[in-house]
Design a protein around this motif. Structure first.
Motif, short mmCIF file in Angstrom:
data_model
loop_
_atom_site.label_atom_id
_atom_site.label_comp_id
_atom_site.label_asym_id
_atom_site.label_seq_id
_atom_site.Cartn_x
_atom_site.Cartn_y
_atom_site.Cartn_z
N LEU A 232 0.80 -1.09 -0.03
CA LEU A 232 -0.01 0.10 -0.13
C LEU A 232 0.86 1.15 -0.06
CD1 LEU A 232 -2.69 -1.14 2.52
CD2 LEU A 232 -2.99 -1.08 -0.01
N SER A 233 2.24 1.01 0.46
CA SER A 233 2.97 2.29 0.63
C SER A 233 3.76 2.51 -0.75
CB SER A 233 4.02 2.09 1.96
OG SER A 233 4.83 0.82 1.41
N VAL A 234 3.68 1.27 -1.63
CA VAL A 234 4.30 1.92 -3.10
C VAL A 234 3.84 2.90 -3.76
CG1 VAL A 234 5.02 0.48 -5.23
CG2 VAL A 234 5.06 -0.51 -2.78
N SER A 235 4.64 3.50 -4.50
CA SER A 235 4.03 4.87 -5.30
C SER A 235 4.70 4.64 -6.60
CB SER A 235 4.42 6.01 -4.47
OG SER A 235 4.02 6.20 -3.27
N VAL A 236 4.02 5.44 -7.70
CA VAL A 236 4.59 5.57 -8.90
C VAL A 236 6.01 6.09 -8.87
CG1 VAL A 236 4.26 6.51 -10.92
CG2 VAL A 236 2.45 5.70 -10.04
N GLY A 237 7.14 5.56 -9.50
CA GLY A 237 8.46 6.19 -9.43
C GLY A 237 9.26 5.19 -8.39
N ASP A 238 8.84 4.48 -7.63
CA ASP A 238 9.47 3.72 -6.80
C ASP A 238 10.22 2.51 -7.57
OD1 ASP A 238 8.78 5.17 -4.62
OD2 ASP A 238 7.30 3.78 -3.53
N GLN A 239 11.35 2.23 -7.07
CA GLN A 239 12.03 0.80 -7.56
C GLN A 239 11.49 -0.06 -6.52
OE1 GLN A 239 16.26 1.50 -7.85
NE2 GLN A 239 15.96 1.94 -9.88
N VAL A 240 11.18 -1.41 -7.04
CA VAL A 240 10.89 -2.61 -6.50
C VAL A 240 11.42 -3.93 -7.23
CG1 VAL A 240 8.52 -1.61 -5.75
CG2 VAL A 240 8.68 -2.95 -7.90
N ALA A 241 11.39 -4.70 -6.35
CA ALA A 241 11.70 -6.05 -7.05
C ALA A 241 10.47 -6.92 -7.67
CB ALA A 241 12.05 -7.02 -5.93
N ALA A 242 10.72 -7.41 -8.96
CA ALA A 242 9.68 -7.97 -9.47
C ALA A 242 9.95 -9.36 -10.25
CB ALA A 242 9.27 -6.88 -10.57
N ARG A 243 9.18 -10.29 -10.08
CA ARG A 243 9.23 -11.44 -10.73
C ARG A 243 8.60 -11.41 -12.17
NH1 ARG A 243 6.05 -15.63 -10.98
NH2 ARG A 243 4.94 -15.49 -9.06
N VAL A 244 9.65 -11.56 -13.26
CA VAL A 244 9.09 -11.38 -14.53
C VAL A 244 8.78 -12.65 -15.25
CG1 VAL A 244 10.22 -9.01 -14.61
CG2 VAL A 244 11.42 -11.05 -15.32
N THR A 245 9.00 -13.74 -14.63
CA THR A 245 8.55 -15.05 -15.24
C THR A 245 7.43 -15.50 -14.49
OG1 THR A 245 10.18 -15.93 -13.53
CG2 THR A 245 11.14 -15.63 -15.77
N ALA A 246 6.84 -16.72 -15.48
CA ALA A 246 5.55 -17.15 -14.88
C ALA A 246 5.73 -17.90 -13.57
CB ALA A 246 4.97 -17.92 -16.06
N ASP A 247 4.47 -18.28 -12.98
CA ASP A 247 4.77 -19.10 -11.72
C ASP A 247 5.05 -20.31 -12.00
OD1 ASP A 247 3.36 -17.24 -10.37
OD2 ASP A 247 1.39 -17.92 -10.60
N GLU A 248 4.64 -21.05 -13.06
CA GLU A 248 5.45 -22.37 -13.64
C GLU A 248 6.79 -22.63 -14.13
OE1 GLU A 248 2.58 -20.99 -16.95
OE2 GLU A 248 2.52 -20.87 -14.50
N ALA A 249 7.31 -21.22 -14.21
CA ALA A 249 8.46 -21.31 -14.95
C ALA A 249 9.43 -22.31 -14.25
CB ALA A 249 9.23 -20.08 -15.05
N GLU A 250 10.53 -22.85 -14.85
CA GLU A 250 11.53 -23.41 -14.30
C GLU A 250 12.24 -23.13 -13.42
OE1 GLU A 250 15.17 -26.62 -15.32
OE2 GLU A 250 14.02 -25.86 -17.04
N ASN A 251 12.76 -21.74 -13.68
CA ASN A 251 13.50 -20.74 -12.81
C ASN A 251 12.86 -19.31 -12.69
OD1 ASN A 251 15.90 -22.40 -12.47
ND2 ASN A 251 16.45 -22.08 -14.66
N HIS A 252 12.79 -18.94 -11.39
CA HIS A 252 11.98 -17.67 -11.45
C HIS A 252 13.13 -16.51 -11.45
CE1 HIS A 252 8.56 -19.47 -8.63
NE2 HIS A 252 8.57 -19.67 -9.92
N GLU A 253 12.77 -15.58 -12.26
CA GLU A 253 13.66 -14.45 -12.72
C GLU A 253 13.23 -13.16 -11.74
OE1 GLU A 253 15.49 -11.65 -16.07
OE2 GLU A 253 14.09 -13.38 -16.71
N TRP A 254 14.18 -12.59 -10.78
CA TRP A 254 13.53 -11.48 -10.36
C TRP A 254 14.67 -10.16 -10.67
CZ3 TRP A 254 9.78 -10.78 -6.71
CH2 TRP A 254 8.75 -11.78 -6.27
N ILE A 255 14.09 -9.10 -10.72
CA ILE A 255 14.85 -7.90 -11.23
C ILE A 255 14.26 -6.74 -10.72
CG2 ILE A 255 15.45 -9.06 -13.49
CD1 ILE A 255 13.40 -7.22 -14.96
#
Length: 272
Positions: free
Chosen positions: A128-151
């Motif tokens: 709820l405290s995240v705002s536009v412009g903030d940097q966050v960690a994001a998983r950009v691969t699907a749930d079922e992916a063999e490896n989860h990629e976080w960037i």
């Protein structure tokens, strides 16, 4: 037998959801009743706290409604298995239509949004405290992916109703061009970073803890272990060993310093 037990379990879960929904709706109605009795020029006295509280109740009600919808779908599947395994009963369409009418009645009576989306867990308070412009960690691969990629990504838009985040990857492509790759992700794929300016409420990971951390000199996050020693202050760097970070000619894994604001809880079910 398993299907029968599953159907009974779904009924218990549905009863729990109904009780939680009734409680949330009562809270929403209580706030609306309070506001309806307050002249518009005096409503400002409640401040933002009341509006955040009301919004939170609506988000909670929507999540419960989504969870109920998913639960009903699973219950139908399990009951069909009891009636005739492998075959859909002849009255399925009528049953689904009745459920749809029931959902429409609930929406009208409570004025809650109900979208055809998979069940979502309740929005964590940190999001709820995240705002536009903030940097966050994001998983950009699907749930079922063999490896989860976080960037590391930058937030460019937030849909508070669907709990979805629009983000961009600002890291240049391998050819040096800024691709500005855009993603639209559920809040379950987003982890807010601790605030650099406020370490008072930051989670303290003791030695031996598994975490997700930004690998030095990159914009990628990997699983790591806290190797200590115990930090004296919450705003001190962590000393970490990253999984698979072997260096030729070196015994064991190298220990790397990572700022506290780039270390977060390791997501459940993480694969690397």
């Amino acid at each position: 037998m398993a299907a029968f037990e599953g159907a009974n379990q779904r009924l218990k879960e549905m009863e729990r959801l109904r009780k939680e929904q009734d409680l949330v709706i009562r809270k929403i109605n209580k706030i609306h009743s309070k506001l309806s009795q307050t002249p518009p020029e005096k409503a400002e006295k409640y401040g933002e706290k009341l509006w955040f509280q009301l919004r939170g109740f609506y988000v909670q009600a929507k999540n419960l409604a989504d969870e109920e919808e998913s639960l009903i779908g699973n219950s139908i599947t399990e009951i069909e298995a009891l009636i005739a395994p492998g075959q859909a009963p002849p009255h399925r369409k009528k049953s689904e239509a009745s459920n749809e009418q029931k959902r429409k009645r609930i929406k009208t009576e409570t004025d809650l949004p109900r979208l055809s989306s998979p069940a979502l867990p309740r929005t964590p308070a940190a999001h709820l405290s995240v705002s536009v412009g903030d940097q966050v960690a994001a998983r950009v691969t699907a749930d079922e992916a063999e490896n989860h990629e976080w960037i590391v990504v930058k937030v460019t838009g937030i849909d508070r109703v669907t709990n979805e985040f629009e983000v961009i990857d600002e890291e240049p492509d391998d050819d040096g061009e800024s691709g500005q790759r855009a993603y639209k992700l559920s809040h379950t794929c987003i982890i807010p970073f601790p605030k650099r300016s406020d370490a008072s409420n930051v989670t303290d990971f003791p030695p031996g803890s598994n975490v997700l951390a930004l690998y030095p000199g990159t914009t990628a996050l990997y699983k790591a272990s806290v190797v200590g020693p115990n930090r004296k202050r919450r705003n001190e760097d962590y000393l970490l060993e990253f999984d698979g970070d072997e260096e030729e000619g070196m015994d064991g894994l190298p220990k790397r310093q990572v700022p506290f604001y780039h270390v977060v809880t390791l997501p459940e079910g993480h694969r690397q």
